[in-house]
Design an enzyme around this catalytic site. Sequence first.
Site, mmCIF file in Angstrom:
data_model
loop_
_atom_site.group_PDB
_atom_site.id
_atom_site.type_symbol
_atom_site.label_atom_id
_atom_site.label_comp_id
_atom_site.label_asym_id
_atom_site.label_seq_id
_atom_site.Cartn_x
_atom_site.Cartn_y
_atom_site.Cartn_z
ATOM 1 N N GLY A 38 0.820 -1.195 0.000
ATOM 2 C CA GLY A 38 0.000 0.000 0.000
ATOM 3 C C GLY A 38 0.853 1.243 0.000
ATOM 4 O O GLY A 38 1.777 1.358 0.797
ATOM 5 N N GLY A 114 -7.520 -6.069 4.401
ATOM 6 C CA GLY A 114 -8.534 -6.926 3.797
ATOM 7 C C GLY A 114 -9.799 -6.168 3.470
ATOM 8 O O GLY A 114 -9.798 -4.949 3.321
ATOM 9 N N TYR A 254 1.361 -12.716 -6.688
ATOM 10 C CA TYR A 254 1.648 -11.313 -6.995
ATOM 11 C C TYR A 254 1.985 -10.446 -5.791
ATOM 12 O O TYR A 254 2.941 -9.683 -5.823
ATOM 13 C CB TYR A 254 0.433 -10.711 -7.726
ATOM 14 C CG TYR A 254 0.611 -9.263 -8.142
ATOM 15 C CD1 TYR A 254 1.234 -8.944 -9.342
ATOM 16 C CD2 TYR A 254 0.155 -8.223 -7.336
ATOM 17 C CE1 TYR A 254 1.401 -7.611 -9.724
ATOM 18 C CE2 TYR A 254 0.311 -6.894 -7.715
ATOM 19 C CZ TYR A 254 0.938 -6.601 -8.910
ATOM 20 O OH TYR A 254 1.105 -5.292 -9.285
ATOM 21 N N SER A 296 7.469 -8.761 -10.037
ATOM 22 C CA SER A 296 6.854 -9.940 -9.426
ATOM 23 C C SER A 296 6.903 -11.181 -10.310
ATOM 24 O O SER A 296 6.622 -12.279 -9.831
ATOM 25 C CB SER A 296 5.395 -9.630 -9.054
ATOM 26 O OG SER A 296 4.680 -9.176 -10.182
ATOM 27 N N ASP A 358 4.686 -13.358 -17.462
ATOM 28 C CA ASP A 358 4.082 -12.412 -16.534
ATOM 29 C C ASP A 358 3.223 -13.201 -15.547
ATOM 30 O O ASP A 358 2.866 -14.359 -15.807
ATOM 31 C CB ASP A 358 3.229 -11.381 -17.281
ATOM 32 C CG ASP A 358 3.086 -10.069 -16.505
ATOM 33 O OD1 ASP A 358 3.524 -10.022 -15.336
ATOM 34 O OD2 ASP A 358 2.554 -9.106 -17.072
ATOM 35 N N ASP A 359 2.909 -12.568 -14.399
ATOM 36 C CA ASP A 359 2.170 -13.298 -13.365
ATOM 37 C C ASP A 359 0.668 -13.298 -13.591
ATOM 38 O O ASP A 359 -0.033 -14.179 -13.101
ATOM 39 C CB ASP A 359 2.490 -12.728 -11.977
ATOM 40 C CG ASP A 359 2.309 -11.219 -11.927
ATOM 41 O OD1 ASP A 359 1.184 -10.748 -12.122
ATOM 42 O OD2 ASP A 359 3.311 -10.512 -11.706
#
Length: 495
Positions: A38, A114, A254, A296, A358-359
């Site tokens: 974040g 969450g 990720y 990632s 890529d993820d």
Amino acid sequence: MFDETKSLNEECGVFGIWGEEDASQLTYFGLHSLQHRGQEGAGIVSCDKGKLLVHRNLGLISDVFKNGDDLKRLSGNRAIGHVRYSTSGQNSIENVQPFLYHFYDLDIAICHNGNLVNAKSLRRNLEENGAIFHSTSDTEVLMHLIRRSREKTLIEKIKESLKIVKGGFTYILMTEEKMFGAVDPNSLRPLVIGQLPNGAYVMASETCAIDTIGASFIRNVNAGELAIIDNNGLTIEKYTDDTTVSIAAMEYIYFARPDSNIAGVNVHTARKRMGKSLAIEAPAVTADIVIGVPNSSLSAASGFAEESGIPYEMGLIKNQYVGRTFIQPTQELRELGAKMKLSAVKGVVQGKSVVMVDDSIVRGTTSKRIVALLKEAGAKEVHVRISSPPLIYPSFYGIDISKSAELIAAKMTVDDICEYIGADSLLFLSQEGLIDSIGLKFDSPYSGLCMDSFNGDYPTGLYDYEEDYLMNMTDIQKVNLKGDKPWEMLMQKQV
């Protein structure tokens, strides 16, 4: 209109420490290591001689505490902190956590990672009964439930309230006397406990944060558990026995840092195994090189290269110094800003047939731009391989893909997506390949993973989101739902 350079974002990261004189300083370091979770706001609450002190603001943790005096002012040997991405609630100072409450009989701070799927109905009911909310964040709901509980002790009030809220969550709460850490009954969101050499206890969203400050891993806070830390040490209690482990698969794919461990599985290792499985399931036999999309996807790309025997190269470079909110007024300037964030290495990809690992593919715009970058740099072919299954269904547990309209795989077939992004071929890892690669061993569906975005199986239910979700489902979502005629069954249930 969606930001074309926007990627997936997790709601936030939480951190707490008890019994360390430099508590706020170590909380700062812990939050810095959770910054990937974040970047829109950050804050710390400390406790000194019974008084709770707070500093919070919008921006990165380094921006929020750029004045060193703000951190020094947060004295005391216990603190909790939070870094935020706004999936629920507006991006304003009122929503930046931790929240600090001063009641006549209690001072208490709370932070949350969450999303609650029944927050809207709970909030409406609370407001109808006189509750006043100061933010639009669903975090505040839990505090109102705690204060209205008729249980005798604070611990019992917290336990009762945790049984009422639904969704994916971790909470850290702090009073003068205790610190509490709670995890939802499905363990969708991670929370770990560590200990410093001097005996101080630490709680954090990921193990990388406790590693950063030199703490040793003690245990995970498991599904339905409430961790309680005070001057007597650590105790773990259950607030519910109705638990089923469903750890969010996207943590491994990720969100989490590669040096973190979730439920005993190292994230880098899991991603590398995803890449290996992808190379077996979706080979690209004519390719000359394998490249990963930073950052990632690099672990999965190395696994793909190792399994396939195709050389791994650094064909894409990410500029680490371009801010994430690079917004410009014209399309031409926006495209230039996007190129500043990511660039192709012409000397590596020119004239080559490239496997780009890529993820995930969310909206498709980023993949389209990267494929174009590689071809502009002279790549002969670009074969896209995704180390997770297609993201067909929205997520409601703390990831900012809560609308089907945002997901390209909910509207297009794989062949159509391939054509849209301009790739020479496109293939995804299977659901079985993902589950096996992560390698959890829980006696739960999908070996203990939440696969909601891939198969529409929502372990906690959807509550406030269900009606809108069902009414706006695409044909592809209806076809791919897990189960025997689940679309018709779901609609009958709704009626």
